[in-house]
Design a protein around this motif. Structure first.
Motif, PDB file in Angstrom:
ATOM      1  N   UNK A  83       0.824  -1.222   0.000  1.00  0.00           N
ATOM      2  CA  UNK A  83       0.000   0.000   0.000  1.00  0.00           C
ATOM      3  C   UNK A  83       0.857   1.271   0.000  1.00  0.00           C
ATOM      4  N   UNK A  84       2.007   1.238   0.681  1.00  0.00           N
ATOM      5  CA  UNK A  84       2.910   2.396   0.603  1.00  0.00           C
ATOM      6  C   UNK A  84       3.306   2.667  -0.845  1.00  0.00           C
ATOM      7  N   UNK A  85       3.644   1.596  -1.558  1.00  0.00           N
ATOM      8  CA  UNK A  85       4.087   1.751  -2.951  1.00  0.00           C
ATOM      9  C   UNK A  85       2.979   2.347  -3.818  1.00  0.00           C
ATOM     10  N   UNK A  86       1.727   1.940  -3.557  1.00  0.00           N
ATOM     11  CA  UNK A  86       0.595   2.480  -4.320  1.00  0.00           C
ATOM     12  C   UNK A  86       0.352   3.944  -3.935  1.00  0.00           C
ATOM     13  N   UNK A  87       0.388   4.221  -2.650  1.00  0.00           N
ATOM     14  CA  UNK A  87       0.175   5.595  -2.177  1.00  0.00           C
ATOM     15  C   UNK A  87       1.209   6.539  -2.785  1.00  0.00           C
ATOM     16  N   UNK A  88       2.477   6.075  -2.803  1.00  0.00           N
ATOM     17  CA  UNK A  88       3.563   6.936  -3.256  1.00  0.00           C
ATOM     18  C   UNK A  88       3.743   6.920  -4.768  1.00  0.00           C
ATOM     19  N   UNK A  89       2.959   6.087  -5.463  1.00  0.00           N
ATOM     20  CA  UNK A  89       3.022   6.058  -6.916  1.00  0.00           C
ATOM     21  C   UNK A  89       4.150   5.206  -7.485  1.00  0.00           C
ATOM     22  N   UNK A  90       4.871   4.467  -6.634  1.00  0.00           N
ATOM     23  CA  UNK A  90       5.907   3.572  -7.174  1.00  0.00           C
ATOM     24  C   UNK A  90       5.262   2.394  -7.903  1.00  0.00           C
ATOM     25  N   UNK A  91       4.065   2.024  -7.454  1.00  0.00           N
ATOM     26  CA  UNK A  91       3.244   1.066  -8.194  1.00  0.00           C
ATOM     27  C   UNK A  91       1.918   1.761  -8.497  1.00  0.00           C
ATOM     28  N   UNK A  92       1.285   1.383  -9.613  1.00  0.00           N
ATOM     29  CA  UNK A  92      -0.028   1.954  -9.932  1.00  0.00           C
ATOM     30  C   UNK A  92      -1.125   1.274  -9.126  1.00  0.00           C
ATOM     31  N   UNK A  93      -0.891  -0.015  -8.843  1.00  0.00           N
ATOM     32  CA  UNK A  93      -1.887  -0.770  -8.085  1.00  0.00           C
ATOM     33  C   UNK A  93      -1.215  -1.949  -7.398  1.00  0.00           C
ATOM     34  N   UNK A  94      -1.964  -2.591  -6.524  1.00  0.00           N
ATOM     35  CA  UNK A  94      -1.424  -3.722  -5.774  1.00  0.00           C
ATOM     36  C   UNK A  94      -2.495  -4.776  -5.599  1.00  0.00           C
ATOM     37  N   UNK A 248      -5.738  -2.625  -4.773  1.00  0.00           N
ATOM     38  CA  UNK A 248      -5.630  -1.235  -4.303  1.00  0.00           C
ATOM     39  C   UNK A 248      -5.008  -0.413  -5.429  1.00  0.00           C
ATOM     40  N   UNK A 249      -5.616   0.736  -5.712  1.00  0.00           N
ATOM     41  CA  UNK A 249      -5.208   1.545  -6.870  1.00  0.00           C
ATOM     42  C   UNK A 249      -4.914   2.970  -6.425  1.00  0.00           C
ATOM     43  N   UNK A 250      -3.830   3.530  -6.942  1.00  0.00           N
ATOM     44  CA  UNK A 250      -3.501   4.926  -6.674  1.00  0.00           C
ATOM     45  C   UNK A 250      -4.630   5.820  -7.202  1.00  0.00           C
ATOM     46  N   UNK A 251      -5.154   6.692  -6.346  1.00  0.00           N
ATOM     47  CA  UNK A 251      -6.340   7.493  -6.706  1.00  0.00           C
ATOM     48  C   UNK A 251      -6.126   8.340  -7.951  1.00  0.00           C
ATOM     49  N   UNK A 252      -4.945   8.932  -8.070  1.00  0.00           N
ATOM     50  CA  UNK A 252      -4.688   9.785  -9.234  1.00  0.00           C
ATOM     51  C   UNK A 252      -4.749   8.956 -10.513  1.00  0.00           C
ATOM     52  N   UNK A 253      -4.177   7.754 -10.457  1.00  0.00           N
ATOM     53  CA  UNK A 253      -4.211   6.867 -11.631  1.00  0.00           C
ATOM     54  C   UNK A 253      -5.648   6.461 -11.951  1.00  0.00           C
ATOM     55  N   UNK A 254      -6.407   6.181 -10.912  1.00  0.00           N
ATOM     56  CA  UNK A 254      -7.820   5.799 -11.085  1.00  0.00           C
ATOM     57  C   UNK A 254      -8.607   6.941 -11.728  1.00  0.00           C
ATOM     58  N   UNK A 255      -8.379   8.158 -11.236  1.00  0.00           N
ATOM     59  CA  UNK A 255      -9.148   9.298 -11.726  1.00  0.00           C
ATOM     60  C   UNK A 255      -8.797   9.672 -13.160  1.00  0.00           C
ATOM     61  N   UNK A 256      -7.634   9.263 -13.612  1.00  0.00           N
ATOM     62  CA  UNK A 256      -7.240   9.526 -15.003  1.00  0.00           C
ATOM     63  C   UNK A 256      -8.032   8.675 -15.994  1.00  0.00           C
ATOM     64  N   UNK A 257      -8.598   7.579 -15.517  1.00  0.00           N
ATOM     65  CA  UNK A 257      -9.262   6.645 -16.433  1.00  0.00           C
ATOM     66  C   UNK A 257     -10.640   7.132 -16.840  1.00  0.00           C
ATOM     67  N   UNK A 258     -11.034   6.926 -18.087  1.00  0.00           N
ATOM     68  CA  UNK A 258     -12.424   7.162 -18.464  1.00  0.00           C
ATOM     69  C   UNK A 258     -13.326   6.162 -17.739  1.00  0.00           C
TER      70      UNK A 258
END
Lengths: 363, 363
Positions: A83-94, A248-258
């Motif tokens: 979850x740290x990696x997703x929060x910090x954007x090192x991974x897009x999701x987990x 678990x998905x980084x919110x910014x990445x999620x919000x970018x999606x149509x």
């Protein structure tokens, strides 16, 4: 990418149907290439299968537009750091169990399932229709994460013990591998929770460094050959009646999606959830049979042990809630749902299961 | 359609994200416009919700490319004729219980769930990972139909009875509304199964034309106000421990679709399945409470009744299988799966449920 390669990669070239696939004329930049950090290695195949199923379903439904690359623990993040990696954007999701982060956010244990909580079906009802999903989203929003229910193991086993457990006195001084808040609970009975990595559990039981260890359930447990080290295989898994798995998905990445691709990811997670629980249910019967044939002794925890653990769990919940309003809120909603669910369960589901189990025992 | 309207209809105009949605440049002819015949009217909202959820999920994930129009029973086909309409191409697909067609294909009862069969979770495991789905596909292939699991009610109730049931003798001459193969089973106990439409059940119980009636479970049953006519509300629903709902699709229509749209429909069905079961689980606790407050008496079937029904069911299965190889094949696979599933269930799931139910009974 050349057009021919694109067609091959997206499967458009092999559809063969009379209706043309949507002619996706997107630029390379619109392809969604995500990195997923998995809390489970490929050798832990049932849980890892959740990542594989999720990625495959998203790829299939999007005609290859969504391309999720799975990374085992250690490449981007450790198993409990996903979850740290997703929060910090090192991974897009987990793919992870949200309760791995209970040290940061104790309330997240209610996303995964808790000691003396709900079974897997009740848990899914709470998340999907009972308001639980919204409450978990609120907690995760503070960390820029959104989560989709994507799997479950069902009720775990209570663990492998070197010696029989005849009463609560046998927990005194017991060195047991048990994770998370369940460790706090067994401490109330005098046990000592010990952290041991998966690869070292069997040796630790053999050497006496551990007296007992929880793992998952037969289909996973048999791979560790635990029966030779600690043959007393206890049930039920009071500490984990469900082990819900999330994407678990980084919110910014999620919000970018149509919205259409968000819909595909939601449905891919639902499919992965269904497939994982079905895989455990399908594989566990043969696995428990093999374990017993190989020397495991199936044993039920004695009533006084179960009741002491129940009491200790309630104490730990109360104390944790007393200085954590987020925990309190999730706890109260989760336990209200559990009490409602079991009110209904004891009317139809449980009496039916009870009858079939008794008829089968008669032969 | 003008471009602006197309954007609005597909949701592309409101995505607002940084990644462009796939620019779908399809001709009008590539849009998938399907007619779905539902076996359940909109007023039967939990089951009908499966059609709505399926259609909505497919629309969302395909950016509006898949457009499924839902028709209530009576418009294209009657409730029990949905599969004929799909086979003959009058409807492209249906939301139905496959066991409604048991007169044509007795083996299809195993797609839905059968008397003394598996609970909903076990049933889904059998269909999704235990080989059951393939066996059902084989039966349906002979009728040019493919089917996707898309819902479940969970274990039903055993029905509403005007009088108490104290022993198997009380089934003698009992006029009971009960559908399908369960009707054959209660006949072995001397009861008379009677077909009564939903709208007429309550009046038939009040007039004495019926002595008893099965319907579904509290969330559906309370809408019919059955307690005032027949207050004895029996459990468990031995005849329907799961009621799996399927989306049945005309094979030719299915084969016309590109793989990506087939994937979207599969996932949409998985999402609908999850949502329907969660809806029943979430709504049943409050509904059973209201029913009891309103005068329903919850009663368990006596052991001799359950055992007589179990024996009668086994007899009916054996006789039906004796001259129907398709039924035999499904029966044997289904019951082997049931026996495996309950072997495992009695180790972890059942003892856990048992403990929580007993703790709650203590208060």
């Amino acid at each position: 990418m050349k057009r021919r390669e694109f067609l091959r990669a997206t499967g458009l070239g092999v559809a063969g149907g009379a209706i043309a696939a949507p002619a996706i004329a997107q630029a390379a930049s619109t392809k969604v290439r995500w990195k997923l950090t998995s809390s489970f290695p490929a050798s832990f195949d049932l849980l890892y299968g959740g990542a594989r199923d999720f990625a495959q379903a998203a790829r299939d439904a999007s005609d290859g537009l969504i391309d999720i690359e799975i990374h085992p623990p250690g490449e981007i993040a450790g198993a409990v750091d996903a979850l740290e990696a997703v929060r910090d954007g090192r991974a897009d999701c987990a793919l992870t169990a949200l309760n791995y982060w209970w040290g940061v956010e104790p309330a997240l244990i209610f996303a995964t399932g808790v000691p003396f909580g709900m079974n897997a079906r009740q848990h899914a009802a709470f998340i999907n229709r009972g308001g639980g999903g919204d409450l978990i989203d609120e907690v995760l929003a503070g960390h820029n994460i959104v989560a989709l229910l994507a799997g479950d193991t069902g009720c775990e086993m209570g663990g492998w013990f070197r010696n029989d457990v005849k009463s609560v006195a046998d927990f005194q001084g017991l060195k047991i591998r048990i994770a998370g808040i369940a460790g706090k609970i067994v401490q109330r009975l005098g046990a000592k929770p010990v952290a041991v990595a998966r690869a070292d559990i069997t040796a630790a039981l053999q050497s006496g460094a551990l007296d007992a260890a929880t793992w998952v359930s037969p289909a996973d447990d048999e791979k560790l050959d635990l029966a030779k080290a600690a043959p007393n295989y206890f049930y039920p898994g009071w500490h984990q009646p469900s082990l819900a798995i999330h994407i678990a998905i980084n919110s910014a990445k999620w919000n970018e999606l149509p919205k259409s691709l968000q819909a595909i990811l939601k449905q891919s997670a639902a499919l992965a959830h269904t497939r994982m629980l079905a895989a455990y249910d399908t594989l566990n019967p043969a696995a428990v049979r093999r374990l017993v044939e190989g020397g495991a002794h199936l044993r039920a925890f004695p009533p006084d042990v179960m009741e002491s653990l129940w009491q200790a769990a309630n104490d730990v919940y109360r104390e944790t809630a007393s200085d954590d309003p987020k925990f309190q809120r999730l706890h109260d909603a989760y336990m209200a749902a559990r009490n409602d669910q079991y009110l209904w369960w004891q009317v139809a589901e449980y009496p039916f299961d009870n009858f079939v189990i008794r008829q089968r025992a008669k032969g």
